[in-house]
Design an enzyme around this catalytic site. Structure first.
Site, PDB file in Angstrom:
ATOM      1  N   SER A   2       0.870  -1.177   0.000  1.00  0.00           N
ATOM      2  CA  SER A   2       0.000   0.000   0.000  1.00  0.00           C
ATOM      3  C   SER A   2       0.906   1.225   0.000  1.00  0.00           C
ATOM      4  CB  SER A   2      -0.861  -0.024   1.264  1.00  0.00           C
ATOM      5  OG  SER A   2      -1.397   1.255   1.515  1.00  0.00           O
TER       6      SER A   2
ATOM      7  N   TYR B 282      -1.945  -1.172  10.049  1.00  0.00           N
ATOM      8  CA  TYR B 282      -2.008  -1.487   8.614  1.00  0.00           C
ATOM      9  C   TYR B 282      -0.745  -0.971   7.919  1.00  0.00           C
ATOM     10  CZ  TYR B 282      -3.873  -1.562   3.832  1.00  0.00           C
ATOM     11  OH  TYR B 282      -4.070  -1.802   2.498  1.00  0.00           O
TER      12      TYR B 282
HETATM   13  P1  NDP Z   1     -11.285  -6.709   0.701  1.00  0.00           P
HETATM   14  O1  NDP Z   1     -11.559  -6.438   2.141  1.00  0.00           O
HETATM   15  O2  NDP Z   1     -12.320  -6.450  -0.314  1.00  0.00           O
HETATM   16  O3  NDP Z   1     -10.790  -8.220   0.516  1.00  0.00           O
HETATM   17  C1  NDP Z   1      -9.847  -8.749   1.401  1.00  0.00           C
HETATM   18  C2  NDP Z   1      -9.689 -10.219   1.156  1.00  0.00           C
HETATM   19  O4  NDP Z   1      -8.830 -10.745   2.169  1.00  0.00           O
HETATM   20  C3  NDP Z   1     -11.023 -10.961   1.244  1.00  0.00           C
HETATM   21  O5  NDP Z   1     -11.014 -12.025   0.347  1.00  0.00           O
HETATM   22  C4  NDP Z   1     -10.995 -11.459   2.685  1.00  0.00           C
HETATM   23  O6  NDP Z   1     -11.809 -12.585   2.941  1.00  0.00           O
HETATM   24  C5  NDP Z   1      -9.518 -11.823   2.808  1.00  0.00           C
HETATM   25  N1  NDP Z   1      -9.161 -11.960   4.211  1.00  0.00           N
HETATM   26  C6  NDP Z   1      -9.301 -11.064   5.205  1.00  0.00           C
HETATM   27  N2  NDP Z   1      -8.943 -11.603   6.376  1.00  0.00           N
HETATM   28  C7  NDP Z   1      -8.576 -12.889   6.124  1.00  0.00           C
HETATM   29  C8  NDP Z   1      -8.139 -13.959   6.928  1.00  0.00           C
HETATM   30  N3  NDP Z   1      -8.049 -13.856   8.253  1.00  0.00           N
HETATM   31  N4  NDP Z   1      -7.838 -15.121   6.334  1.00  0.00           N
HETATM   32  C9  NDP Z   1      -7.966 -15.281   5.013  1.00  0.00           C
HETATM   33  N5  NDP Z   1      -8.400 -14.308   4.188  1.00  0.00           N
HETATM   34  C10 NDP Z   1      -8.705 -13.124   4.751  1.00  0.00           C
HETATM   35  O7  NDP Z   1      -9.944  -5.878   0.390  1.00  0.00           O
HETATM   36  P2  NDP Z   1      -9.297  -5.385  -0.983  1.00  0.00           P
HETATM   37  O8  NDP Z   1      -9.696  -6.257  -2.100  1.00  0.00           O
HETATM   38  O9  NDP Z   1      -9.498  -3.944  -1.054  1.00  0.00           O
HETATM   39  O10 NDP Z   1      -7.754  -5.595  -0.639  1.00  0.00           O
HETATM   40  C11 NDP Z   1      -6.927  -6.572  -1.234  1.00  0.00           C
HETATM   41  C12 NDP Z   1      -5.495  -6.229  -0.904  1.00  0.00           C
HETATM   42  O11 NDP Z   1      -5.153  -4.970  -1.470  1.00  0.00           O
HETATM   43  C13 NDP Z   1      -5.213  -6.111   0.594  1.00  0.00           C
HETATM   44  O12 NDP Z   1      -3.952  -6.667   0.878  1.00  0.00           O
HETATM   45  C14 NDP Z   1      -5.200  -4.615   0.832  1.00  0.00           C
HETATM   46  O13 NDP Z   1      -4.416  -4.277   1.938  1.00  0.00           O
HETATM   47  C15 NDP Z   1      -4.603  -4.117  -0.476  1.00  0.00           C
HETATM   48  N6  NDP Z   1      -4.903  -2.732  -0.810  1.00  0.00           N
HETATM   49  C16 NDP Z   1      -6.180  -2.352  -1.143  1.00  0.00           C
HETATM   50  C17 NDP Z   1      -6.456  -1.051  -1.491  1.00  0.00           C
HETATM   51  C18 NDP Z   1      -7.825  -0.586  -1.866  1.00  0.00           C
HETATM   52  O14 NDP Z   1      -8.013   0.630  -2.075  1.00  0.00           O
HETATM   53  N7  NDP Z   1      -8.815  -1.444  -1.981  1.00  0.00           N
HETATM   54  C19 NDP Z   1      -5.375  -0.037  -1.540  1.00  0.00           C
HETATM   55  C20 NDP Z   1      -4.073  -0.540  -1.168  1.00  0.00           C
HETATM   56  C21 NDP Z   1      -3.865  -1.847  -0.837  1.00  0.00           C
HETATM   57  P3  NDP Z   1     -13.405 -12.423   3.235  1.00  0.00           P
HETATM   58  O15 NDP Z   1     -14.052 -12.342   1.878  1.00  0.00           O
HETATM   59  O16 NDP Z   1     -13.738 -13.662   3.967  1.00  0.00           O
HETATM   60  O17 NDP Z   1     -13.578 -11.174   4.045  1.00  0.00           O
END
Ligand code: NDP
Length: 252
Positions: free
Chosen positions: A152, A165
């Site tokens: 990020s 984070y």
């Molecule tokens: P979402 O919250 O939409 O998705 C996160 C995903 O991670 C989901 O599939 C979720 O599962 C899974 N997850 C969360 N906790 C766990 C756990 N304990 N075990 C297994 N899986 C888990 O987030 P984004 O799609 O936005 O983010 C994806 C990545 O991109 C992340 O690493 C985030 O930090 C990074 N990011 C995102 C940005 C944005 O603007 N969206 C900007 C910068 C970085 P479940 O469906 O069960 O909740």
């Protein structure tokens, strides 16, 4: 990123995606499958993973494998067992996208809840590390493996209120750099910074923001494809922005 991938970019490749149940990871899994990859979906919710798997099967005719693994509670043994199960069907992994992530609380340091802090570190750093350790042998069996972590902008420049984070994403960048040097010439290891993207996580970080002003996960997929395909074969140790030039950490 202006990248025009070949339609068969990922033909005969096996790619594992964590956090494949939602947001960017879900889109990445669908996209990799559309470009020919056999995808392996990881997440913590069986229902959500089954849904994604069914969509991939409808589109491609091939049902992908999926496995539940909760990164919050997983142990090294569980990760090793998962790797063994994967190896039964996939003799090697051409790519792993570490995408799963937890936001935690967006509040100043003096109000960061220590329990939530631990959870963010556990999911974003420790669990991701344990899974990486377990999957490395399968990645090293590929002819040209690609290991991709998700960072990020607050993992490169600390910003007020991003607490656990931000610190976890600095650790992610560090993990990528260490691995890139250790496996130079054998495995490429890089980071993607998606930039503000229309997902549930973004909405919880910026609840008053108009999501329509943000790129969708589908719009940032060119970089995700580039890092998994042969066009990035010689790149390692780098951290790439899916939305270059975008101002970081700011509500739209
Ligand atoms: P979402 O919250 O939409 O998705 C996160 C995903 O991670 C989901 O599939 C979720 O599962 C899974 N997850 C969360 N906790 C766990 C756990 N304990 N075990 C297994 N899986 C888990 O987030 P984004 O799609 O936005 O983010 C994806 C990545 O991109 C992340 O690493 C985030 O930090 C990074 N990011 C995102 C940005 C944005 O603007 N969206 C900007 C910068 C970085 P479940 O469906 O069960 O909740």
């Amino acid at each position: 990123m202006h990248y025009q991938p070949q339609r068969d970019l990922l033909q005969n490749r096996t790619i594992l995606v964590t956090g494949a149940s939602d947001g960017i990871g879900r889109e990445a899994a669908l996209t990799y499958a559309r470009y020919g990859a056999r995808v392996i979906l990881l997440g913590r919710s069986a229902d959500k993973l089954r849904d994604v798997a069914q969509q991939i099967e409808r589109e491609s005719g091939v049902a992908p494998q999926w496995f539940t693994l909760d990164l919050l509670t997983c142990t090294p043994q569980e990760c090793q067992q998962l790797a063994q199960k994967i190896a039964i069907h996939a003799p090697h992994l051409d790519g792993v996208l570490h995408n799963a992530g937890l936001l935690g609380d967006v509040v100043p340091m003096d109000r960061q809840d220590p329990d939530v802090w631990q959870q963010v570190m556990q999911v974003n750093v420790n669990g991701t590390f344990m899974l990486t350790q377990a999957l490395l042998p399968l990645l090293l069996k590929a002819e040209s493996g690609s290991l991709v972590f998700t960072t990020s902008s607050v993992g490169r420049q600390g910003r007020a209120n991003w607490g656990a984070y931000s610190v976890s994403k600095f650790a992610t960048e560090g993990m990528m750099q260490v691995l890139a040097e250790e496996y130079q010439g054998r495995l490429r290891v890089n980071c993607i910074n998606p930039g503000g993207t229309r997902t549930g996580m973004r909405a919880s970080a910026f609840p008053t923001e108009d999501p329509l002003k943000l790129k969708t996960p589908a719009e940032i997929m060119p970089l995700y494809l580039w890092l998994m395909g042969d066009d990035s074969r010689r790149k390692t140790g780098g951290t790439y922005d899916a939305q270059p030039g975008r101002k970081p950490g700011i509500s739209q």
